[in-house]
Write a protein that holds these residues in place. Sequence first.
Motif, PDB file in Angstrom:
ATOM      1  N   CYS A 161      26.655  48.099 -61.468  1.00  0.00           N
ATOM      2  CA  CYS A 161      25.940  46.997 -60.818  1.00  0.00           C
ATOM      3  C   CYS A 161      26.793  45.762 -60.544  1.00  0.00           C
ATOM      4  O   CYS A 161      26.320  44.825 -59.909  1.00  0.00           O
ATOM      5  N   ALA A 162      28.016  45.758 -60.998  1.00  0.00           N
ATOM      6  CA  ALA A 162      28.926  44.633 -60.734  1.00  0.00           C
ATOM      7  C   ALA A 162      30.300  45.220 -60.424  1.00  0.00           C
ATOM      8  O   ALA A 162      31.269  44.981 -61.123  1.00  0.00           O
ATOM      9  N   CYS A 163      30.357  46.006 -59.354  1.00  0.00           N
ATOM     10  CA  CYS A 163      31.526  46.854 -59.107  1.00  0.00           C
ATOM     11  C   CYS A 163      32.769  46.114 -58.641  1.00  0.00           C
ATOM     12  O   CYS A 163      33.870  46.652 -58.754  1.00  0.00           O
ATOM     13  N   GLY A 164      32.620  44.917 -58.121  1.00  0.00           N
ATOM     14  CA  GLY A 164      33.803  44.185 -57.656  1.00  0.00           C
ATOM     15  C   GLY A 164      34.624  45.012 -56.693  1.00  0.00           C
ATOM     16  O   GLY A 164      34.122  45.479 -55.674  1.00  0.00           O
ATOM     17  N   SER A 165      35.872  45.267 -57.030  1.00  0.00           N
ATOM     18  CA  SER A 165      36.759  46.020 -56.144  1.00  0.00           C
ATOM     19  C   SER A 165      36.583  47.527 -56.283  1.00  0.00           C
ATOM     20  O   SER A 165      37.227  48.291 -55.568  1.00  0.00           O
ATOM     21  N   GLY A 166      35.738  47.971 -57.209  1.00  0.00           N
ATOM     22  CA  GLY A 166      35.411  49.385 -57.319  1.00  0.00           C
ATOM     23  C   GLY A 166      36.256  50.211 -58.266  1.00  0.00           C
ATOM     24  O   GLY A 166      36.150  51.430 -58.287  1.00  0.00           O
ATOM     25  N   GLU A 167      37.088  49.560 -59.072  1.00  0.00           N
ATOM     26  CA  GLU A 167      37.951  50.302 -60.003  1.00  0.00           C
ATOM     27  C   GLU A 167      37.129  51.200 -60.924  1.00  0.00           C
ATOM     28  O   GLU A 167      37.428  52.382 -61.088  1.00  0.00           O
ATOM     29  N   MET A 168      36.103  50.660 -61.546  1.00  0.00           N
ATOM     30  CA  MET A 168      35.295  51.416 -62.494  1.00  0.00           C
ATOM     31  C   MET A 168      34.481  52.497 -61.785  1.00  0.00           C
ATOM     32  O   MET A 168      34.368  53.629 -62.272  1.00  0.00           O
ATOM     33  N   SER A 169      33.917  52.178 -60.625  1.00  0.00           N
ATOM     34  CA  SER A 169      33.095  53.156 -59.903  1.00  0.00           C
ATOM     35  C   SER A 169      33.891  54.381 -59.489  1.00  0.00           C
ATOM     36  O   SER A 169      33.378  55.496 -59.527  1.00  0.00           O
ATOM     37  N   ARG A 170      35.136  54.189 -59.090  1.00  0.00           N
ATOM     38  CA  ARG A 170      35.968  55.329 -58.687  1.00  0.00           C
ATOM     39  C   ARG A 170      36.182  56.287 -59.862  1.00  0.00           C
ATOM     40  O   ARG A 170      36.221  57.499 -59.670  1.00  0.00           O
ATOM     41  N   VAL A 171      36.299  55.758 -61.054  1.00  0.00           N
ATOM     42  CA  VAL A 171      36.445  56.624 -62.231  1.00  0.00           C
ATOM     43  C   VAL A 171      35.106  57.296 -62.551  1.00  0.00           C
ATOM     44  O   VAL A 171      35.052  58.502 -62.799  1.00  0.00           O
ATOM     45  N   ILE A 172      34.017  56.531 -62.532  1.00  0.00           N
ATOM     46  CA  ILE A 172      32.694  57.090 -62.835  1.00  0.00           C
ATOM     47  C   ILE A 172      32.384  58.252 -61.906  1.00  0.00           C
ATOM     48  O   ILE A 172      31.840  59.279 -62.327  1.00  0.00           O
ATOM     49  N   GLU A 173      32.752  58.136 -60.628  1.00  0.00           N
ATOM     50  CA  GLU A 173      32.480  59.188 -59.647  1.00  0.00           C
ATOM     51  C   GLU A 173      33.163  60.513 -59.992  1.00  0.00           C
ATOM     52  O   GLU A 173      32.771  61.562 -59.500  1.00  0.00           O
ATOM     53  N   GLN A 174      34.161  60.478 -60.839  1.00  0.00           N
ATOM     54  CA  GLN A 174      34.823  61.710 -61.265  1.00  0.00           C
ATOM     55  C   GLN A 174      33.977  62.474 -62.293  1.00  0.00           C
ATOM     56  O   GLN A 174      34.240  63.648 -62.556  1.00  0.00           O
TER      57      GLN A 174
END
Length: 81
Positions: free
Chosen positions: A44-57
């Motif tokens: 919910c606070a993805c910013g540049s998306g660093e964390m989301s790219r890992v979660i998507e794995q």
Amino acid sequence: MVIPAHHLAGNRSNVSKLDMYITPPSATHSLMRRIKFEGLVWECACGSGEMSRVIEQYNLCKATDILFGVDFLTSTEIIPN
């Protein structure tokens, strides 16, 4: 170097309220390997998306941020499981 806890928590008067604090990918990988989330994970606070790219794995991931018009504190959007 010692960093005071209030700096880690963002309690600094000289930064924007929308400042980014990027989670290292290694920390997100550790979390995702340890805890098995079911369904969609909302970053919910993805910013540049660093964390989301890992979660998507590991899981489906919905990435939003106040910078892109979604304030998770006031959002009424229902995230499906």
